[in-house]
Design an enzyme around this catalytic site. Structure first.
Site, short mmCIF file in Angstrom:
data_model
loop_
_atom_site.label_atom_id
_atom_site.label_comp_id
_atom_site.label_asym_id
_atom_site.label_seq_id
_atom_site.Cartn_x
_atom_site.Cartn_y
_atom_site.Cartn_z
N CYS A 84 -8.09 6.10 5.96
CA CYS A 84 -8.02 5.73 4.54
C CYS A 84 -7.67 6.92 3.64
O CYS A 84 -7.36 6.73 2.46
CB CYS A 84 -9.34 5.13 4.09
SG CYS A 84 -10.08 4.00 5.27
N HIS A 117 -6.20 -1.38 -1.72
CA HIS A 117 -6.42 -0.24 -0.83
C HIS A 117 -5.45 -0.26 0.37
O HIS A 117 -5.88 -0.43 1.51
CB HIS A 117 -7.88 -0.26 -0.36
CG HIS A 117 -8.28 0.88 0.50
ND1 HIS A 117 -7.66 2.11 0.46
CD2 HIS A 117 -9.27 0.99 1.44
CE1 HIS A 117 -8.25 2.92 1.33
NE2 HIS A 117 -9.21 2.26 1.94
#
Length: 387
Positions: A84, A335
């Site tokens: 991430c 995201h």
């Protein structure tokens, strides 16, 4: 001697489900906007760092097609991955290339098309984000479950409540509703969050960031090049801090904080000479609502166990003591893993240049920060910026 580095251009695609574009077209959306923002062309860019996890897309090696489609052949020698935090890993590489003199102008682009697989497959891939053998294979731990462990421990030790976490979601959706590039633009209430479907208690659907497609791009340049290009609104990189932790969260001990974040923040503050009290605006990694509360504490905005107080008191709202995630955060803006870290720099640059429209924060000294976590705290990057 390392050179001073500034941001001269930023771009971002719309986040969300993007069935209308291929991954190379998606990346080009942000690259084109960043080059137009900087007033440069492909000819000016000397080096490109591509950040993409690519695990959920059909293009498992996306840097070459993106480079070719964007007329940047010969300038993309690096593709990076840090889960991430991939976008921040890309910016870290590009900034260091400029600071060291390898290039005067470098572009970092992050992108992912995460909706090319179904939700179950995406969860199975995410569950491998830590230690496959000891967590996903043995216990079937999915990504929401990792953060559910942090949430339940934070609740047990500090008394944080589900209502506290819901406040982070309400704030994110409120600001995302004003962001035309955000994935989720609907407003929600605390009651909506509490009544939403349980994913892994106490994490519920509205405590979770969506599975998104998107891209972001940032162009960095040396101070000498910025003067040559006559750019009068650079945003300066004051320092980048980084940290990491064990692959298995079972080995981390106390689950109320991320050591990688604390280490990254300490390095960034030390190298920049800044303290947490000087940060006026921040984008923090809120993949789940408990992550935003932990970030407040790991970055020094609040004492350990007091993160939820900032939300209750409204101190992280627009024009608060330290405004946080005024573009909607990961929670509501979206995201797409490879793009997130660079989207944070996009957001901070817009804020520091006073181009954030309805969510513009009022600065006194124009000092801001980005905080991007990879995996369940396997990596973290903290970048301090100023204008």
């Amino acid at each position: 001697m390392m050179k001073r580095v500034g941001i001269i251009g930023v771009g971002a695609s719309k986040f969300g489900r993007r069935d209308d574009v291929s991954v190379r077209e998606l990346a080009w959306e942000s690259i084109k906007e960043a080059m137009e923002d900087a007033g440069v062309t492909q000819r000016d860019v000397q080096l490109v760092v591509a950040g993409s996890t690519a695990y959920r897309g059909v293009e498992l090696y996306p840097a070459p097609p993106v480079s070719e489609y964007s007329s940047l052949l010969g300038k993309t020698p690096i593709r990076v991955e840090a889960a991430c935090a991939t976008g921040s890993a890309a910016s870290f590489s590009a900034v260091n290339a400029v600071a060291s003199g390898v290039a005067d102008v470098a572009l970092a682009v992050g992108f992912d098309k995460m909706t090319e697989v179904d939700t179950a497959t995406s969860l199975a891939i995410g569950g491998r984000g830590g230690n496959y053998q000891w967590e996903f294979h043995m216990y079937g731990t999915t990504f929401p479950s990792y953060y559910a462990l942090y949430a339940t421990r934070h609740m047990a030790v500090y008394g944080t409540t589900e209502e506290d976490m819901a406040l982070a979601s309400v704030k994110a959706h409120k600001y995302a509703s004003l962001n035309e590039k955000a994935h989720l633009r609907n407003r929600v209430t605390v009651e909506d969050v509490l009544k939403s479907r349980v994913i892994s208690w106490p994490i519920k659907l509205l405590d979770s960031s969506p599975i998104s497609d998107g891209s972001s791009a940032v162009i960095f340049a040396s101070e000498e090049k910025i003067r040559e290009l006559k750019i009068d609104t650079p945003v300066w990189i004051e320092a980048i801090g980084y940290g990491s932790d064990t692959s298995s969260i079972a080995r981390r001990g106390e689950w109320t904080s991320l050591r990688a974040s604390r280490d990254a923040a300490a390095m960034a503050y030390s190298r920049s000479g800044r303290s947490p009290t000087e940060i006026e605006y921040a984008t923090v990694h809120d993949c789940f609502t408990i992550a935003e509360i932990m970030a407040y504490e790991d970055l020094g905005f609040a004492e350990r166990g007091k993160g939820a107080s900032l939300l209750r008191e409204g101190q992280t709202e627009k024009d608060g003591r330290v405004a946080v995630n005024l573009f909607g955060g990961l929670k509501a803006k979206g995201h797409p893993l490879g793009a997130t870290g660079l989207a944070m720099l996009y957001e901070v640059t817009k804020q520091l240049r006073e181009e954030a429209g309805p969510v513009q924060h009022q600065f006194k000294n124009y000092v801001a920060l980005t905080h991007n976590v990879g995996g369940t705290g396997h990596y973290a990057y903290v970048t301090v910026l100023s204008r």
